[in-house]
Design a protein around this motif. Sequence first.
Motif, PDB file in Angstrom:
ATOM      1  N   LYS A  39       1.416 -25.548  -1.921  1.00  0.00           N
ATOM      2  CA  LYS A  39       0.656 -25.155  -3.104  1.00  0.00           C
ATOM      3  C   LYS A  39       1.449 -24.131  -3.923  1.00  0.00           C
ATOM      4  N   VAL A  40       1.956 -23.120  -3.245  1.00  0.00           N
ATOM      5  CA  VAL A  40       2.699 -22.070  -3.952  1.00  0.00           C
ATOM      6  C   VAL A  40       3.958 -22.653  -4.595  1.00  0.00           C
ATOM      7  N   VAL A  41       4.664 -23.487  -3.847  1.00  0.00           N
ATOM      8  CA  VAL A  41       5.886 -24.084  -4.391  1.00  0.00           C
ATOM      9  C   VAL A  41       5.569 -24.867  -5.670  1.00  0.00           C
ATOM     10  N   THR A  42       4.512 -25.659  -5.611  1.00  0.00           N
ATOM     11  CA  THR A  42       4.154 -26.465  -6.772  1.00  0.00           C
ATOM     12  C   THR A  42       3.769 -25.580  -7.956  1.00  0.00           C
ATOM     13  N   GLU A  43       3.064 -24.496  -7.676  1.00  0.00           N
ATOM     14  CA  GLU A  43       2.676 -23.580  -8.760  1.00  0.00           C
ATOM     15  C   GLU A  43       3.889 -22.920  -9.403  1.00  0.00           C
ATOM     16  N   THR A 108      17.183 -23.836   0.015  1.00  0.00           N
ATOM     17  CA  THR A 108      16.505 -23.898   1.314  1.00  0.00           C
ATOM     18  C   THR A 108      15.547 -22.724   1.438  1.00  0.00           C
ATOM     19  N   LEU A 109      14.419 -22.968   2.060  1.00  0.00           N
ATOM     20  CA  LEU A 109      13.544 -21.855   2.421  1.00  0.00           C
ATOM     21  C   LEU A 109      12.789 -22.194   3.689  1.00  0.00           C
ATOM     22  N   ASP A 116       9.597 -16.213  -0.412  1.00  0.00           N
ATOM     23  CA  ASP A 116       8.702 -16.306  -1.564  1.00  0.00           C
ATOM     24  C   ASP A 116       9.236 -17.333  -2.561  1.00  0.00           C
ATOM     25  N   PRO A 117       8.550 -18.459  -2.732  1.00  0.00           N
ATOM     26  CA  PRO A 117       9.028 -19.472  -3.691  1.00  0.00           C
ATOM     27  C   PRO A 117       9.181 -18.904  -5.100  1.00  0.00           C
ATOM     28  N   ALA A 118       8.491 -17.814  -5.397  1.00  0.00           N
ATOM     29  CA  ALA A 118       8.590 -17.222  -6.734  1.00  0.00           C
ATOM     30  C   ALA A 118      10.009 -16.734  -7.029  1.00  0.00           C
ATOM     31  N   TYR A 214       8.045 -11.682   3.600  1.00  0.00           N
ATOM     32  CA  TYR A 214       6.721 -11.345   4.114  1.00  0.00           C
ATOM     33  C   TYR A 214       6.683 -11.502   5.611  1.00  0.00           C
ATOM     34  N   ALA A 215       5.764 -10.770   6.223  1.00  0.00           N
ATOM     35  CA  ALA A 215       5.571 -10.920   7.667  1.00  0.00           C
ATOM     36  C   ALA A 215       4.975 -12.293   7.935  1.00  0.00           C
TER      37      ALA A 215
END
Length: 331
Positions: A39-43, A108-109, A116-118, A214-215
């Motif tokens: 979801k985050v990646v797509t956003e 890569t992540l 964080d994809p951001a 992030y943890a």
Amino acid sequence: MATMLDPKPLEAASLQESLDLSLVIPIYNEYESIPRLLKVVTEVMAPLAYTYEVICVDDGSTDGSVDVLREHTAIYPHLAVLLLRRNYGQTAAMAAGFDHARGKVIITLDGDLQNDPADIPMLMDKLDEGYDLVSGWRKQRQDHQLTRLLPSKIANWIIARVTGVSIHDYGCSLKAYRAELVRDMNLYGELHRFLPALAFIEGARITEVPVNHYARQFGASKYGLGRTFRVVMDLLTVYFMKRFLTKPMYVFGLMGLVSIILGILLGGYLTFLKLGMGQSIGDRPLLILTIVLLLGGIQLLCFGLLAELLMRTYHESQGRPIYRVREVLRH
Ligand code: UDP
Ligand code: MG
């Protein structure tokens, strides 16, 4: 989806590098993180102008990650899922993703939401500045102090010294590569953390940028202190590659020659003592040293020749030239 599971999709050359960006995400038992991650990646990607794909490589998960991924292929048109037959390890999972990626750039992540994809647009901007590899630097890393941060600090320091690529955080998975660079590198063991070093050997321009970290919210880390040993061994390999890849004979031959010359000098001295001065030399440690130097020297020379043959096989069998062209300029 069907084409992504085909073992050799790359053979269709038209598929290759037809997108701006491929995100490669290794997944091993991360079923709780996957929905949020996608979801985050797509956003993050939606407002950007890049054509892209998300390649999730399932590395033999046993916790239902596969089902979660499968369900999400119905939701996200950009998502491709690669299911490996068993657990091969993060490096292999990433390599599988690289082989199937169609992007001109590969990022890569981790699949555990620690990256964080951001940060993706920032990495892309850095590549646009002319770099071939941009490595994330977890400046405020959220992992256990004693078991993770300290060993990692020491490891990063040593790796930077040995490989000559001084970036702060080799272990960060969030990295961006030009695709052609990745295709030049072969990965084994845990070598993915040495990608900047391998890229450096291939003549890449490398930089780093601070990224968020992030943890871990769900699941457990797949690594413990045992990784340290494997990293040290891989470091030796990389060091070897860097020093000797094209001319092993220069190194082994030099050591062998020095050893043989020392042996001859000492042998001459001992012969002079024996024949010229009539001294007994049979019980002298120097005699043993002389023999070791001569035999060792011959071995090193032979080893250098063998290594030379091996290196030629390595390069020629794979059609790997000993140089890399960055660009060709024409009228
Ligand atoms: N991973 C994998 N195969 C493995 C171990 C890990 O694909 O055998 C993936 C894992 O799912 C995660 C990433 O590699 O997405 C990094 O693993 P982890 O978070 O455990 O490492 P850490 O962040 O603790 O260094
Ligand atoms: Mg992690």
